[in-house]
Write an enzyme that holds these catalytic residues in place. Sequence first.
Site, PDB file in Angstrom:
ATOM      1  N   GLN A   1      38.369  10.964  21.556  1.00  0.00           N
ATOM      2  CA  GLN A   1      38.278  10.764  22.999  1.00  0.00           C
ATOM      3  C   GLN A   1      39.173   9.636  23.496  1.00  0.00           C
ATOM      4  O   GLN A   1      39.608   9.631  24.652  1.00  0.00           O
ATOM      5  CB  GLN A   1      36.821  10.502  23.405  1.00  0.00           C
TER       6      GLN A   1
ATOM      7  N   HIS B   1      47.749  17.055  24.627  1.00  0.00           N
ATOM      8  CA  HIS B   1      48.820  17.455  23.696  1.00  0.00           C
ATOM      9  C   HIS B   1      48.241  17.861  22.356  1.00  0.00           C
ATOM     10  O   HIS B   1      48.644  18.881  21.778  1.00  0.00           O
ATOM     11  CB  HIS B   1      49.807  16.294  23.519  1.00  0.00           C
TER      12      HIS B   1
ATOM     13  N   HIS C   1      52.605   5.438  13.280  1.00  0.00           N
ATOM     14  CA  HIS C   1      51.363   6.039  13.761  1.00  0.00           C
ATOM     15  C   HIS C   1      50.842   7.138  12.842  1.00  0.00           C
ATOM     16  O   HIS C   1      49.641   7.404  12.800  1.00  0.00           O
ATOM     17  CB  HIS C   1      51.543   6.564  15.194  1.00  0.00           C
TER      18      HIS C   1
ATOM     19  N   ASP D   1      54.231  20.931  16.890  1.00  0.00           N
ATOM     20  CA  ASP D   1      54.149  19.643  17.576  1.00  0.00           C
ATOM     21  C   ASP D   1      55.268  19.548  18.605  1.00  0.00           C
ATOM     22  O   ASP D   1      55.053  19.194  19.764  1.00  0.00           O
ATOM     23  CB  ASP D   1      54.247  18.512  16.547  1.00  0.00           C
TER      24      ASP D   1
END
Length: 496
Positions: A42, A67, A133, A214
């Site tokens: 979330q 996304h 990331h 992606d």
Amino acid sequence: MTTEETEKKKARIKTKVFNDPIHGHVELHPLLCKIIDTPQFQRLRNIKQLGGAYYVYPGASHNRFEHSIGVAHLAGQFARALKERQPELRIKKKDILCVEVAGLCHDLGHGPFSHLFDGNFIPKACPGRKWKHEKASIAMFNHLMKNKGVKSAMEKYRLDEKDRDFIKEMIFGPLKTKTSESMESKEWPYKGRTKDKSFLYEIVSNKRNGIDVDKFDYFARDSLHLGMKNSFDHCRFIKFARVCKVKGEWQICIRDKEVSNIYEMFHTRSRLHRRAYQHKTNKIIELMITEAFVKADKHICRKGSKGKTFTLSETIKDMEAYTKLTDHIFDEILNSSSDDLKEAREILQKVITRKLYPYLGQTKPKQNQDITEGFTELKRKLAEVFDGTRKQGDFKIIVSKIDFGMKHKNPIDNLRFYKKDEPDKAFKISDDQVSDFVLPSIFSEQWIRVYWNKSLSRKELKAAREIFENWRQKIPHPESNADGPLKKKQKGGKGK
């Protein structure tokens, strides 16, 4: 229970429908819905997909949340298309579910303002630390697996440790460190699935050529919100994709007639970088936000596991603390009254009041050319104008690299094609089979932009830009080719 009864029971799985502006009505498996309904997922509602670009393009307000749902949908759609088209691949429903989970979770590790956090802030706050990331996505996924609801759902749908490894490998790549021995022996580096399922690793994050779902969602969604045209048809790519054996390994290949469509994807990528991702105003806004975050680093804290407190840059060490980190830190700094955050607050106030660092100009030097010595001369000339005044400042140099995703290489060289009458025979397409209108002569370029970190009057800015322009003209630039972009390529005897 017979096999037929088991299949009927599985068919009764209640999916949930999401209405997406890109893909329409998207059906998601209950396991994916369990993952979505967690704090770890979330938080993506509050992380801008394009970072600082929202301050340049008002429509770029979309977040990592939608996304990720889009990528999960496309991943499942792609895997099911291959299963129906080629039953001999023995793609199981469990394989498809894992691919969908990987698509959903691939961006769990993004920090505030997406790539600004791992690309700009962490390198400045933690020099020498190699952190991306994708690594955080794996750590966050492991943290997510501790959730009782998710853990129970994983067990219910019989996803075991091997499947979890498979999901993480699709996001990050091989989990084990490559040793010199393993590289020499060319052993299969993945644990989640065997080599006969190697093509599944190319659906969510394709390390081979960068063509994956992606990117399909990224470019379609970004183009929509930026108000730009997307000429690449991802549905057509999925329709004509096929798995073929290439040098002993199963790879996703595409019909030969689709080569122009694939180049359109990379042209879309280049266009989005030039007009949005690397926009001169976007880049200076992101640099200023980064500077504010660095100054606020030690004064923004989040409580993590075992009650321990972590500073802004330290949150990457603890996923419980990192879960509480979103774009909201911008407003937290901006609306604070703490003296410790005064400098950071002043920078962000300049961002929202549009008092940005003045832009002096840009230059495109030759490939791999080092012009750092030239900046010393530029600084000296600018100092002659502003030295001894309140305008004395320093450079803010931003290097923008735009390519097709593989630096100076053509990613299509790593994609294989098949013909209509030979669907199981993969081949590499040659340049003479590609239209000159879509085939670039180069696949990467570098732009260097210079800003001044003090406000300037119009007269002072004009003087500074004239100095920059005189300096820029002395720098060697790539030679223009009057004969067209392909003439230079063919001259070397490598025109295919």
